[in-house]
Every structure is written in C-alpha cells, then in structure tokens.
Scaffold this active site. Structure first.
Site, PDB file in Angstrom:
ATOM      1  N   TRP A 183       0.855  -1.191   0.000  1.00 42.74           N
ATOM      2  CA  TRP A 183       0.000   0.000   0.000  1.00 42.74           C
ATOM      3  C   TRP A 183       0.886   1.235   0.000  1.00 42.74           C
ATOM      4  O   TRP A 183       1.843   1.350   0.756  1.00 42.74           O
ATOM      5  CB  TRP A 183      -0.905   0.047   1.235  1.00 42.74           C
ATOM      6  CG  TRP A 183      -1.597   1.380   1.357  1.00 42.74           C
ATOM      7  CD1 TRP A 183      -2.637   1.823   0.606  1.00 42.74           C
ATOM      8  CD2 TRP A 183      -1.249   2.449   2.250  1.00 42.74           C
ATOM      9  NE1 TRP A 183      -2.974   3.109   0.987  1.00 42.74           N
ATOM     10  CE2 TRP A 183      -2.133   3.521   1.993  1.00 42.74           C
ATOM     11  CE3 TRP A 183      -0.276   2.603   3.244  1.00 42.74           C
ATOM     12  CZ2 TRP A 183      -2.078   4.721   2.686  1.00 42.74           C
ATOM     13  CZ3 TRP A 183      -0.222   3.803   3.934  1.00 42.74           C
ATOM     14  CH2 TRP A 183      -1.123   4.848   3.659  1.00 42.74           C
ATOM     15  N   GLU A 224      -3.277  -3.099  -2.155  1.00 42.89           N
ATOM     16  CA  GLU A 224      -4.297  -2.410  -1.364  1.00 42.89           C
ATOM     17  C   GLU A 224      -4.599  -1.020  -1.899  1.00 42.89           C
ATOM     18  O   GLU A 224      -3.701  -0.219  -2.146  1.00 42.89           O
ATOM     19  CB  GLU A 224      -3.838  -2.299   0.099  1.00 42.89           C
ATOM     20  CG  GLU A 224      -4.870  -1.656   0.996  1.00 42.89           C
ATOM     21  CD  GLU A 224      -4.404  -1.605   2.447  1.00 42.89           C
ATOM     22  OE1 GLU A 224      -5.250  -1.391   3.327  1.00 42.89           O
ATOM     23  OE2 GLU A 224      -3.195  -1.767   2.703  1.00 42.89           O
ATOM     24  N   LYS A 226      -6.926   2.716  -1.607  1.00 40.99           N
ATOM     25  CA  LYS A 226      -7.451   3.629  -0.605  1.00 40.99           C
ATOM     26  C   LYS A 226      -8.136   4.790  -1.315  1.00 40.99           C
ATOM     27  O   LYS A 226      -7.660   5.273  -2.342  1.00 40.99           O
ATOM     28  CB  LYS A 226      -6.328   4.166   0.296  1.00 40.99           C
ATOM     29  CG  LYS A 226      -6.838   4.924   1.519  1.00 40.99           C
ATOM     30  CD  LYS A 226      -5.720   5.196   2.509  1.00 40.99           C
ATOM     31  CE  LYS A 226      -6.237   5.816   3.781  1.00 40.99           C
ATOM     32  NZ  LYS A 226      -5.182   6.054   4.786  1.00 40.99           N
ATOM     33  N   ASP A 260      -9.561  -3.445   2.431  1.00 39.31           N
ATOM     34  CA  ASP A 260      -9.493  -2.866   3.770  1.00 39.31           C
ATOM     35  C   ASP A 260     -10.825  -2.208   4.080  1.00 39.31           C
ATOM     36  O   ASP A 260     -11.314  -1.387   3.294  1.00 39.31           O
ATOM     37  CB  ASP A 260      -8.355  -1.847   3.848  1.00 39.31           C
ATOM     38  CG  ASP A 260      -8.142  -1.301   5.251  1.00 39.31           C
ATOM     39  OD1 ASP A 260      -9.071  -0.669   5.785  1.00 39.31           O
ATOM     40  OD2 ASP A 260      -7.053  -1.483   5.813  1.00 39.31           O
ATOM     41  N   HIS A 263     -11.107   1.689   3.650  1.00 37.95           N
ATOM     42  CA  HIS A 263     -10.498   2.361   2.506  1.00 37.95           C
ATOM     43  C   HIS A 263     -11.469   2.691   1.381  1.00 37.95           C
ATOM     44  O   HIS A 263     -11.066   2.823   0.221  1.00 37.95           O
ATOM     45  CB  HIS A 263      -9.341   1.517   1.973  1.00 37.95           C
ATOM     46  CG  HIS A 263      -8.108   1.630   2.804  1.00 37.95           C
ATOM     47  ND1 HIS A 263      -6.849   1.295   2.352  1.00 37.95           N
ATOM     48  CD2 HIS A 263      -7.927   2.071   4.062  1.00 37.95           C
ATOM     49  CE1 HIS A 263      -5.953   1.507   3.300  1.00 37.95           C
ATOM     50  NE2 HIS A 263      -6.596   1.967   4.350  1.00 37.95           N
ATOM     51  N   HIS A 287      -8.277  -6.762   5.323  1.00 41.12           N
ATOM     52  CA  HIS A 287      -7.840  -5.969   6.461  1.00 41.12           C
ATOM     53  C   HIS A 287      -9.068  -5.538   7.249  1.00 41.12           C
ATOM     54  O   HIS A 287      -9.893  -4.767   6.755  1.00 41.12           O
ATOM     55  CB  HIS A 287      -7.052  -4.736   5.994  1.00 41.12           C
ATOM     56  CG  HIS A 287      -5.607  -5.000   5.782  1.00 41.12           C
ATOM     57  ND1 HIS A 287      -4.667  -4.007   5.694  1.00 41.12           N
ATOM     58  CD2 HIS A 287      -4.926  -6.167   5.671  1.00 41.12           C
ATOM     59  CE1 HIS A 287      -3.458  -4.540   5.518  1.00 41.12           C
ATOM     60  NE2 HIS A 287      -3.606  -5.847   5.493  1.00 41.12           N
ATOM     61  N   ASP A 295     -11.318   6.784   7.274  1.00 43.09           N
ATOM     62  CA  ASP A 295     -10.415   5.671   7.565  1.00 43.09           C
ATOM     63  C   ASP A 295      -9.670   5.943   8.863  1.00 43.09           C
ATOM     64  O   ASP A 295      -8.468   6.235   8.872  1.00 43.09           O
ATOM     65  CB  ASP A 295      -9.430   5.489   6.403  1.00 43.09           C
ATOM     66  CG  ASP A 295      -8.469   4.339   6.654  1.00 43.09           C
ATOM     67  OD1 ASP A 295      -8.874   3.357   7.286  1.00 43.09           O
ATOM     68  OD2 ASP A 295      -7.300   4.443   6.236  1.00 43.09           O
ATOM     69  N   ASP A 297      -9.310   3.852  11.469  1.00 40.70           N
ATOM     70  CA  ASP A 297      -8.668   2.674  12.048  1.00 40.70           C
ATOM     71  C   ASP A 297      -9.017   2.485  13.519  1.00 40.70           C
ATOM     72  O   ASP A 297      -8.141   2.203  14.347  1.00 40.70           O
ATOM     73  CB  ASP A 297      -7.148   2.754  11.856  1.00 40.70           C
ATOM     74  CG  ASP A 297      -6.742   2.568  10.406  1.00 40.70           C
ATOM     75  OD1 ASP A 297      -6.981   1.483   9.873  1.00 40.70           O
ATOM     76  OD2 ASP A 297      -6.191   3.513   9.811  1.00 40.70           O
ATOM     77  N   ASP A 327      -6.112  -4.418  11.261  1.00 39.66           N
ATOM     78  CA  ASP A 327      -5.358  -3.193  10.982  1.00 39.66           C
ATOM     79  C   ASP A 327      -6.059  -2.024  11.660  1.00 39.66           C
ATOM     80  O   ASP A 327      -6.940  -1.398  11.082  1.00 39.66           O
ATOM     81  CB  ASP A 327      -5.249  -2.961   9.470  1.00 39.66           C
ATOM     82  CG  ASP A 327      -4.414  -1.742   9.127  1.00 39.66           C
ATOM     83  OD1 ASP A 327      -3.799  -1.166  10.046  1.00 39.66           O
ATOM     84  OD2 ASP A 327      -4.374  -1.361   7.948  1.00 39.66           O
TER      85      ASP A 327
END
Length: 419
Positions: A183, A224, A226, A260, A263, A287, A295, A297, A327
C-alpha cells in the site's frame, strides 16, 4: 461465573435442531488464522529512529501511557495480548520494525534485520506476514512508487524488492506462507490535471518489483487501494479501480486484492464487494478495521459490518481462501486492551457466521422462498451465540467474558506504567 458447560450444552441443543454441528464450527473457527498487526503496540512508529514520526495520510490520536519503545517490549506486549485471543494467530510486521545496530535505509534492509522477529515466531509456533513501509520517510513526502522523480521511484522499488525477499525468509523460517501487503499513500490534496501518469508510474513500479523477485517462494502479495488520506483528499494513485485492474491484469497466483474495511467511501462496504472479487480471484487479503466517518482505524467492533463480512465469506465458501488480518491503532486507550478487544471481535464474528443455518438458507433461496429467507436470517440474530463463544474461550483457556480485563490492568500497573 455461570456454568459455561451447561450453557454450551443448551446452545448446542438449540443449534442442532437446525442441523448445525457446533463442535465442527468451533474447530473450523479455531484453525482459521488471523494475522495480528504489530503496530497497535507503539502507534505505528517502528524502530528505525528514536525520533520517528508518522506520515502518509494516517495518524494516531491520544497519548495513553505505556506504549512499547523497544522490540523486546513490543513482543512482550504482543505475547500478553495473545494470551487472551483464541484461535490460530500470525503476526503482521511492517518494514519500519527492523532491528539494526545502526540506521539502515529502507532500500537496504534484509532478512538479517528481522532475524529476531523470525526466531521469536518460530519459538511461538506462529507465522509472520510483512508490509513494505511506503510512508514515514523523507523520500515519501510527495510520492513513492508513483513518483515522477526517477531516483525516488527507484528507491521505493528497491524497498519493495527487499520486502519480498524478507517475506521469503519468513516463509522458510516459519514454514508458513508470508502474506505481503503493498500500500502506498501517494496522492494529492487537490485535484491533479494528470491522473494517468502517476498510475502508469505505479504500475511500472509494481511490475519491476514482481519481475525482479519472480523466483521468490512462499509469498502472497496483496495490492491495497485507498479512497483518500490526510493530505491526499482529492486523489490517490492506488485507487480501488487501479488496484483491482492491476490484480486482474496480472492474472497471477500470488498477486491478490486487498480489501481494507476503511479504505472506501462511507456508503461502501467490503461485505458487498467480496462476491464480485471472488468471481475472478481465488484469494483475497482482508484488512479488518473500523472506520468512523473516515479511515480512522478504530478498534474492530462486533458490529453489523464485521459480522456481514464473515457471513459473506462463510456463505461463499471462501473463509479458508481469505487471508484475514487486523489493521487498527488507537493511542487513546490501553493498547493491549485494544488488541485483545479487536482481535476477539474479529474471531467472534467469524464464529457467529459459522453458526448460521447457511445450507438451509441457500436451499430456501434456491427454491425462491425469499419470505422464508428473511424470516430465518432475522430469527438467528437472537440465537444463543454468546454461550458458544464463552465455551470456546473457556476451552482454549483464553478468558471467559471480561475475566481477562483485570489481568491486563494489572500488567499495565506492573509493566506499562513503569516505562
């Protein structure tokens, strides 16, 4: 504490009436690996430099005491968290978690800088996954693999090559496939005039990395995407369309799509994408995170989307084909509590999905009984799942309910607060 075994027997009886073998589902859940990310323990800083900062459109918020400041502390904290996380685990390491006596730049790292990680993994009987770190570096400020500056682009290509070689080293040391996630945060705060050239550069860089390491063994590579990052709100070179296009064009047995959960646009969900991706791919790297309006997390919750993702994987018959990794990073709470909570919720959602009458629902759907399908899916939202989860945690000696929390709090007093 209530009689866990008695509760389990009652739940087992409930599920049996729908043809669900609870013991078999627990076994499948327990043997499905989840890769635990190392970077929750130190706020994604790593060990390259003492004064390292976090860049690349991501950030941690909070200043909770006790974060790991050495590799030894980080591994000790991971071990503490693992004591309360049931099921087969791997550990996911970023390239900036290298260990060297003197500074080694990203394009010069090698297996020797991760020997301690590999030896530790062998000792614990777990596998290791890996990630190139295309952020938090002076040469990542504008762009990395998509850079128009050929020297910078080549620097990051060399980094990617080194990372795949380290992945092979992990595979040979542990005997378990190393999943590498690629990524890059490359993007633009405003809308660029030329959106093609950076992507052609990114494609060229990935091509060069994989061509130079085509003989590497035991490595799977996730690409990956985003949608945006801080400072890259308007454009990302590695968008979903680019990454999916690259994976499908590559048509490789080791280059796969990384999905993810944080993302994508706020109205998009990964659970809705899995069937489409699996139409054309044999594997997916997942993820698991939790976006809160962006995003961010956040620690994985036992929420509707996490359950929906696991339900989709089970119903598609793709649970074993999916490389599942967490993640998230939260510096505002006890970091071990974050790990344990997020990892347990990921495993919990998996078991919840396995304990569904999936074959019954497929038959009802195939018969065109959409009314029955709705009734069954809704009924099982109130099934006695928690009784099975508690039994599973008790059986694996990982702590029932919140019994683990006091032990982590004691570890905080004895260890974390003394750092």
């Amino acid at each position: 504490m209530y009689d866990v075994k008695k509760g389990y027997e009652l739940a087992k009886e409930y599920y049996a009436q729908y043809g669900i073998d609870v013991d078999k589902m627990i076994e499948i859940c327990d043997k499905t690996p989840i890769s635990m990310h190392c970077w929750q323990g130190d706020d994604v800083i790593g060990f390259e430099k003492k004064d390292g900062g976090l860049t690349g459109g991501i950030q941690t918020t909070g200043n909770y005491p006790g974060k790991a400041t050495t590799p030894e502390e980080l591994r000790a904290d991971i071990e503490k968290a693992m004591a309360y996380i049931p099921g087969e685990l791997k550990v996911n390491v970023h390239a900036n978690y290298q260990e060297a006596d003197t500074f080694v730049d990203r394009n010069e790292i090698g297996p020797e800088h991760f020997e301690n990680w590999a030896n530790w993994a062998v000792e614990k009987g777990i596998g290791l996954d890996f990630n190139p770190t295309y952020f938090s570096h002076p040469k990542s400020e504008k762009a990395t693999l998509s850079s128009a500056d050929e020297d910078i682009r080549k620097f990051w290509v060399e980094h990617g090559i080194k990372c795949r070689q380290i992945g092979e080293y992990f595979y040979k040391k542990t005997g378990k496939v190393c999943v590498i996630n690629h990524w890059t945060p490359d993007g633009d705060k405003e809308f660029p005039v030329d959106t093609l050239t950076p992507r052609l550069q990114l494609k060229k860089s990935y091509d060069e990395i994989f061509e130079a390491t085509k003989d590497v063994e035991g490595v799977m590579d996730g690409i990956e995407s985003k949608v945006f990052g801080i400072g890259a709100e308007s454009f990302t070179a590695g968008s979903h369309e680019f990454c999916m296009g690259y994976v499908m064009k590559a048509n490789s047995d080791h280059i796969i799509m990384t999905l993810d959960t944080g993302h994508y646009h706020p109205t998009e969900v990964v659970s809705a994408k899995l069937g489409a991706v699996y139409t054309f791919s044999d594997h997916v790297l997942l993820h698991v995170s939790r976006p809160v309006r962006w995003d961010s997390d956040h620690v994985v919750a036992f929420d509707d989307e996490t359950k929906a993702i696991m339900e989709e994987l089970v119903r598609l018959g793709k649970l074993q084909d999916t490389y599942i990794a967490t993640d998230f990073f939260d510096a505002s709470i006890n970091r071990i509590v974050a790990w344990v909570t997020g990892m347990r919720n990921t495993r919990k959602a998996m078991l919840y999905a396995l304990l569904q009458p999936n074959e019954m629902m497929k038959k009802v759907e195939a018969d065109g009984d959409v009314s029955g399908r709705l009734a069954i899916t809704q009924e099982f939202k109130a099934a006695p799942f928690a009784l099975v989860w508690d039994y599973y945690c008790d059986k694996t000696n990982k702590g029932v309910g919140l019994s683990w929390l006091d032990e982590v709090r004691q570890y905080e007093k004895d260890v974390l607060l003394k750092r």
